[in-house]
Design a protein around this motif. Structure first.
Motif, mmCIF file in Angstrom:
data_model
loop_
_atom_site.group_PDB
_atom_site.id
_atom_site.type_symbol
_atom_site.label_atom_id
_atom_site.label_comp_id
_atom_site.label_asym_id
_atom_site.label_seq_id
_atom_site.Cartn_x
_atom_site.Cartn_y
_atom_site.Cartn_z
ATOM 1 N N VAL A 164 0.378 -1.319 0.205
ATOM 2 C CA VAL A 164 0.076 0.106 0.257
ATOM 3 C C VAL A 164 1.031 1.904 0.425
ATOM 4 O O VAL A 164 0.516 2.225 -0.864
ATOM 5 C CB VAL A 164 -1.551 -0.080 1.551
ATOM 6 C CG1 VAL A 164 -1.516 1.351 1.176
ATOM 7 C CG2 VAL A 164 -1.992 -0.967 1.290
ATOM 8 N N SER A 165 1.991 1.162 0.714
ATOM 9 C CA SER A 165 2.657 2.348 0.812
ATOM 10 C C SER A 165 3.433 2.686 -0.435
ATOM 11 O O SER A 165 3.664 3.722 -0.647
ATOM 12 C CB SER A 165 3.748 2.409 2.095
ATOM 13 O OG SER A 165 5.105 1.925 1.731
ATOM 14 N N PHE B 298 1.016 4.328 -2.774
ATOM 15 C CA PHE B 298 0.488 5.541 -2.590
ATOM 16 C C PHE B 298 1.631 6.163 -3.199
ATOM 17 O O PHE B 298 1.577 7.611 -3.745
ATOM 18 C CB PHE B 298 0.881 5.754 -0.895
ATOM 19 C CG PHE B 298 -0.547 6.305 -0.533
ATOM 20 C CD1 PHE B 298 -1.163 4.936 -0.394
ATOM 21 C CD2 PHE B 298 -0.924 6.949 0.577
ATOM 22 C CE1 PHE B 298 -2.819 5.060 -0.095
ATOM 23 C CE2 PHE B 298 -1.844 7.577 0.233
ATOM 24 C CZ PHE B 298 -2.495 6.272 0.565
ATOM 25 N N LEU C 35 11.358 19.937 -6.635
ATOM 26 C CA LEU C 35 10.312 19.409 -5.110
ATOM 27 C C LEU C 35 10.536 18.512 -4.569
ATOM 28 O O LEU C 35 10.455 17.802 -3.076
ATOM 29 C CB LEU C 35 9.342 20.400 -4.433
ATOM 30 C CG LEU C 35 9.719 21.639 -4.132
ATOM 31 C CD1 LEU C 35 8.091 21.862 -3.935
ATOM 32 C CD2 LEU C 35 10.466 21.659 -2.709
ATOM 33 N N PHE D 255 1.807 9.376 -6.054
ATOM 34 C CA PHE D 255 2.258 10.769 -5.916
ATOM 35 C C PHE D 255 3.235 11.192 -7.036
ATOM 36 O O PHE D 255 2.703 12.085 -7.888
ATOM 37 C CB PHE D 255 3.370 10.768 -4.825
ATOM 38 C CG PHE D 255 2.660 11.130 -3.664
ATOM 39 C CD1 PHE D 255 2.965 10.321 -2.212
ATOM 40 C CD2 PHE D 255 1.885 12.453 -3.364
ATOM 41 C CE1 PHE D 255 1.934 11.291 -0.890
ATOM 42 C CE2 PHE D 255 0.987 13.230 -2.132
ATOM 43 C CZ PHE D 255 1.116 12.387 -1.413
ATOM 44 N N LEU E 76 7.062 26.001 -13.372
ATOM 45 C CA LEU E 76 6.639 25.305 -12.721
ATOM 46 C C LEU E 76 6.873 23.754 -12.235
ATOM 47 O O LEU E 76 6.554 23.065 -11.104
ATOM 48 C CB LEU E 76 5.567 25.994 -12.583
ATOM 49 C CG LEU E 76 5.027 27.115 -11.418
ATOM 50 C CD1 LEU E 76 4.065 27.325 -12.036
ATOM 51 C CD2 LEU E 76 5.507 27.044 -10.524
ATOM 52 N N PHE F 104 11.568 15.451 -1.235
ATOM 53 C CA PHE F 104 11.013 15.187 -0.135
ATOM 54 C C PHE F 104 11.458 13.887 -0.515
ATOM 55 O O PHE F 104 11.737 12.592 0.021
ATOM 56 C CB PHE F 104 10.103 15.338 -0.703
ATOM 57 C CG PHE F 104 9.343 16.752 0.009
ATOM 58 C CD1 PHE F 104 7.759 17.202 -1.096
ATOM 59 C CD2 PHE F 104 9.929 16.921 1.209
ATOM 60 C CE1 PHE F 104 6.971 18.039 0.136
ATOM 61 C CE2 PHE F 104 9.303 18.664 1.166
ATOM 62 C CZ PHE F 104 7.611 19.111 0.631
ATOM 63 N N ASN G 271 15.925 29.403 -9.486
ATOM 64 C CA ASN G 271 16.307 30.865 -9.347
ATOM 65 C C ASN G 271 14.708 31.598 -10.996
ATOM 66 O O ASN G 271 15.816 32.552 -10.975
ATOM 67 C CB ASN G 271 17.465 30.553 -10.431
ATOM 68 C CG ASN G 271 19.018 30.682 -9.543
ATOM 69 O OD1 ASN G 271 18.495 31.324 -8.417
ATOM 70 N ND2 ASN G 271 19.739 30.384 -9.418
ATOM 71 N N PHE H 164 9.397 22.934 -11.886
ATOM 72 C CA PHE H 164 10.213 22.971 -10.083
ATOM 73 C C PHE H 164 9.337 21.776 -9.372
ATOM 74 O O PHE H 164 9.938 21.531 -8.236
ATOM 75 C CB PHE H 164 9.509 24.284 -9.693
ATOM 76 C CG PHE H 164 9.995 24.777 -8.602
ATOM 77 C CD1 PHE H 164 8.976 25.282 -7.257
ATOM 78 C CD2 PHE H 164 11.253 25.376 -8.185
ATOM 79 C CE1 PHE H 164 9.175 25.712 -6.243
ATOM 80 C CE2 PHE H 164 11.560 25.462 -6.242
ATOM 81 C CZ PHE H 164 10.667 25.655 -5.480
ATOM 82 N N THR H 165 8.331 21.144 -8.974
ATOM 83 C CA THR H 165 7.492 20.927 -8.030
ATOM 84 C C THR H 165 8.172 19.083 -8.606
ATOM 85 O O THR H 165 8.283 18.729 -7.166
ATOM 86 C CB THR H 165 5.898 20.577 -8.721
ATOM 87 O OG1 THR H 165 5.319 21.643 -9.524
ATOM 88 C CG2 THR H 165 5.589 20.008 -8.144
#
Lengths: 411, 363
Positions: free
Chosen positions: B111-112, B115, B159, B119, B152, B163, B279, B155-156
């Protein structure tokens, strides 16, 4: 270059003159510290107030987290340690907000010619991503609680821990959200002090106020300071009387424009995102409390815990939507919501002497700092400087955009 | 001007696909015409394996009509988009299957993993959306168009990878504290499948499989971020497989070691992309123009006949390759502001900055 050019008694000129003494030339010639992209004193005050608030919140959070960690280790309970980890994420969110607030005050460099105000926006984006991540983690935990066979999950413990978490979050929400009264007073006091000093910096902060006239609280404090202005005895007074009406007029128009905003004074975006984080956590705590209570009461109903968590996670996601939209709009360099680009363009085109307007761009550096750039084609015989002043005056007066760059071309 | 033997200062540099040339010269207007008519240099200055493969054909500007600002974008318009859609479909299908199996058999590890895959899918679909939406024409709300979406999305993705690296470190810590009997060996099937799907993705975007890339266009950043995403995922799967194998060989703390190495590797992979996209979003000065070039231009402008002062040259990049600037120039009394405008525009066009607004005052 004289900054207080004796202007003909033409009403828009006078308005522009007083409302931004260094503003008129400041706009034409943003030199170093008198430019509004540097850190004005009002900005710095607002920022240090926010930093102080966040620091207190961080310290409180760390204390609570330490309490929970100690309690969790002593009771050997994973649930308490998990909640401590959530508090750690709160600390992370506050740390991000603190860093953004501090970094936004850095001086502009040649590489970063607009200053570092955008860091606020990126920090807020990071915080919101953390909120989403946490919501996902909580849903995952609910599922894993469902899958692990019962016995490990103690409803009573869940309930107690999340009640404690809720209590902590409510304290912090009050701390972070409680700024309207103080902030407003702080501003008007700050301004009256600034005015009594009456040097150039403060004309800028006064000027700053006008730019943010569309935001309501500042509009209110401006009227207070203009009254102060007429009482104090600095040198600009001979032309203070007439435009006092104009100022009120300006404030009125921005009042009307910002009428809806009366109820909601603007918070700094980083404090707001920390606030959202805390609110999201409290909502989640309520959800976990309900789930824990249900499991305590009837351990067979574990699926309700999952459903509860899902519902509350969705609620938390909804609270972040508005802020995400604001952030995205700034990052996409789009026209800020409060400015109607088509009306601006038709207003400019309707001016005397203007033939065409093209390449109009309005964008925001951060919420509240708006810039404009456009090319204006004027008639062959028109006086370029006068047209420039007219256009800039119109934009400043109508839309409160102070940082304007206009390229005048002839047909 | 069309004489192929004419001296072309940009031969082999501009338009070459060599990604090592960060400060590549841009077209200047005068040579643009010449370059457009001259044949593409057969032997570019460096024809190494790091050049972008030509089949990844760049978008000619007069290509298929860009979509309107409604949501019926053309989602499968270009080859990278089709490949990404395929990757997305594979990932989504696999994640759904894994989630179902995990829920039914009660295995939390599946399950993890599901997930985590979800994502990742969400992010890749945002990248796809950015690719589709970025070709929309500018309108009155988004006066600069929608190209920023690609930055964008990049960038996401960056990120998310940060994480991921952080969560891998946490997982390593977690398995350091637990004992090995809790290691979930059933995850190896999932890891192998994941590895294959991600390696397929890396192959699709293989020309972006480097850590430091010079970004020439908006889509460069997006494609680079997608490639790093699938690369990081495949490194993670490989790490898990390696850990399982080492554990079965009896190596102590294999999981901790492997996860730790993978976490550090992902972090190092993604840091340059994160910095570059951050930047651009922070409106830093254009990266493909050396700062000394700006200073030199400033001096040339101040030295021009009708100019008395130059102030506040502010430049930023909308997307890599599209720079925007605002300048304020003080013209001497009686000077001709239109000629000043032309001169300054010309200077900056040589640097590659087309989008300028120059305010001339004080004549």
């Amino acid at each position: 270059m004289d900054s207080h050019n004796p202007s003909p008694p033409h009403v828009p000129e006078v308005t522009m003159d007083v409302s931004s003494t260094s503003g008129a030339t400041g706009n034409k010639f943003c030199r170093g510290s008198s430019c509004d992209f540097s850190d004005t004193s009002k900005d710095a005050k607002e920022r240090s107030a926010s930093i102080r608030k966040l620091l207190i919140a961080v310290i409180l959070c760390v204390i609570f987290m330490a309490v929970e960690v100690v309690g969790g280790i002593k009771a050997n309970s994973l649930a308490i340690l998990t909640d401590a980890a959530h508090l750690l994420s709160d600390v992370a969110a506050f740390a991000i907000s603190l860093f953004s607030l501090w970094a936004a005050g850095w001086e502009a460099t040649p590489q970063q010619s607009y200053g570092f105000f955008r860091i606020e926006i990126l920090g807020a984006l990071l915080s919101i991503q953390l909120i989403w991540l946490l919501a996902g983690i909580l849903v995952y935990e609910a599922i894993s609680r469902l899958l692990t066979e019962s016995g490990e999950v103690q409803g009573s413990l869940m309930f107690a821990v999340s009640a404690f978490g809720l209590f902590v979050n409510i304290i912090m929400a009050v701390l972070l959200g409680h700024d309207h009264g103080h902030g407003g007073h702080g501003h008007s006091h700050g301004h009256s002090h600034d005015h009594d000093h009456g040097n150039e910096e403060d004309d800028h902060s006064h000027h700053e106020d006008h730019e943010q006239g569309h935001v309501h609280r500042h509009g209110a404090s401006v009227t207070i300071t203009t009254h102060q202005h007429s009482h104090s005895s600095s040198g600009l007074h001979h032309d203070a009387e007439e435009p006092l009406l104009k100022h009120e007029g300006d404030c009125e128009s921005s009042d009307h424009a910002g009428a809806k905003a009366v109820k909601k004074p603007r918070r700094n975006i980083n404090v707001h995102s920390a606030y959202l984080h805390v609110i999201g956590d409290s909502i989640q705590s309520v959800g976990v409390m309900i789930g824990g209570g249900l499991i305590w009461y009837k351990p067979e109903w574990k699926i309700i815990d999952l459903i509860c968590t899902l519902i509350f996670s969705v609620i938390v996601l909804f609270t972040t939507i508005k802020m995400v939209r604001n952030i995205l709009e700034v990052l996409m360099e789009s026209t800020p919501r409060e400015i109607d680009a088509t009306r601006l363009e038709s207003g400019l085109r309707g001016m005397e002497g203007v033939v065409a307007v093209h390449e109009l761009h309005v964008w925001a550096i951060t919420v509240g700092k708006v810039l404009l750039a456009c090319h204006v084609t004027i008639k062959q015989d028109a006086d370029a400087d006068q047209m420039l002043d007219m256009v800039i005056g119109y934009i400043k007066g109508e839309y409160n955009i102070s940082h304007v760059t206009i390229q005048i071309e002839r047909e | 001007m069309g004489d192929p033997k004419a001296w072309n200062p940009n031969y082999g540099v501009v338009g070459s696909a060599d990604r090592r040339l960060a400060y590549s010269r841009q077209f200047s207007l005068s040579s643009a015409a010449a370059a457009a008519s001259s044949p593409r240099p057969g032997l570019a200055r460096s024809d190494s394996s790091i050049s972008m493969p030509v089949p990844y054909s760049p978008f000619p500007l007069h290509a298929a009509a860009p979509a309107n600002a409604d949501f019926r974008f053309r989602w499968l318009a270009t080859r990278p988009m089709r490949r990404l859609a395929l990757l997305l479909a594979l990932n989504a299908a696999y994640s759904a299957v894994e989630l179902a199996v995990g829920l039914l058999t009660g295995r939390v590890g599946l399950v993890s993993d599901a997930f985590h895959l979800t994502f990742g899918c969400g992010l890749l679909s945002f990248s796809l959306f950015a690719m589709a939406a970025s070709r929309t024409k500018p309108d009155s709300l988004y006066t600069y168009g929608y190209k920023r979406l690609e930055v964008l999305a990049a960038f996401t993705n960056a990120l998310f990878l940060l994480f991921l690296s952080f969560s891998l470190a946490v997982e390593a810590l977690h398995s350091f504290m637990q004992d090995e009997s809790e290691h979930k060996h059933y995850l190896i099937v999932s890891a192998v499948t994941n590895l294959f799907v991600n390696l397929l993705g890396v192959w699709f975007f293989r020309s972006y499989a480097r850590v430091n890339i010079v970004y020439r266009k908006a889509e460069d950043m997006n494609h680079h971020s997608i490639c790093l995403h699938v690369l990081a995922d495949s490194v993670r799967s490989a790490g898990l497989i390696l850990a399982s194998w080492l554990l079965s060989l009896g190596v102590e703390n294999a999981e901790v070691l492997c996860l730790g190495i993978v976490s550090v590797a992902v972090f190092m992979l993604v840091l340059p992309l994160f910095k570059a996209t951050g930047n651009i979003l922070l409106q830093i000065a254009p990266g493909n123009v050396a700062p000394s070039a700006f200073i030199k231009c400033g001096r040339q402008i101040t030295a021009y006949e009708d100019v008395s002062e130059l102030s506040q040259g502010r430049f930023w990049e909308l997307v890599p390759g599209h720079a925007v600037g605002c300048l304020s120039v003080q013209v001497k009394n009686g000077g001709d502001d239109q000629s000043v405008l032309k001169y300054v525009h010309g200077l900056y066009e040589d640097l590659g900055i087309q989008d300028l607004t120059i305010q001339t005052e004080g004549s």
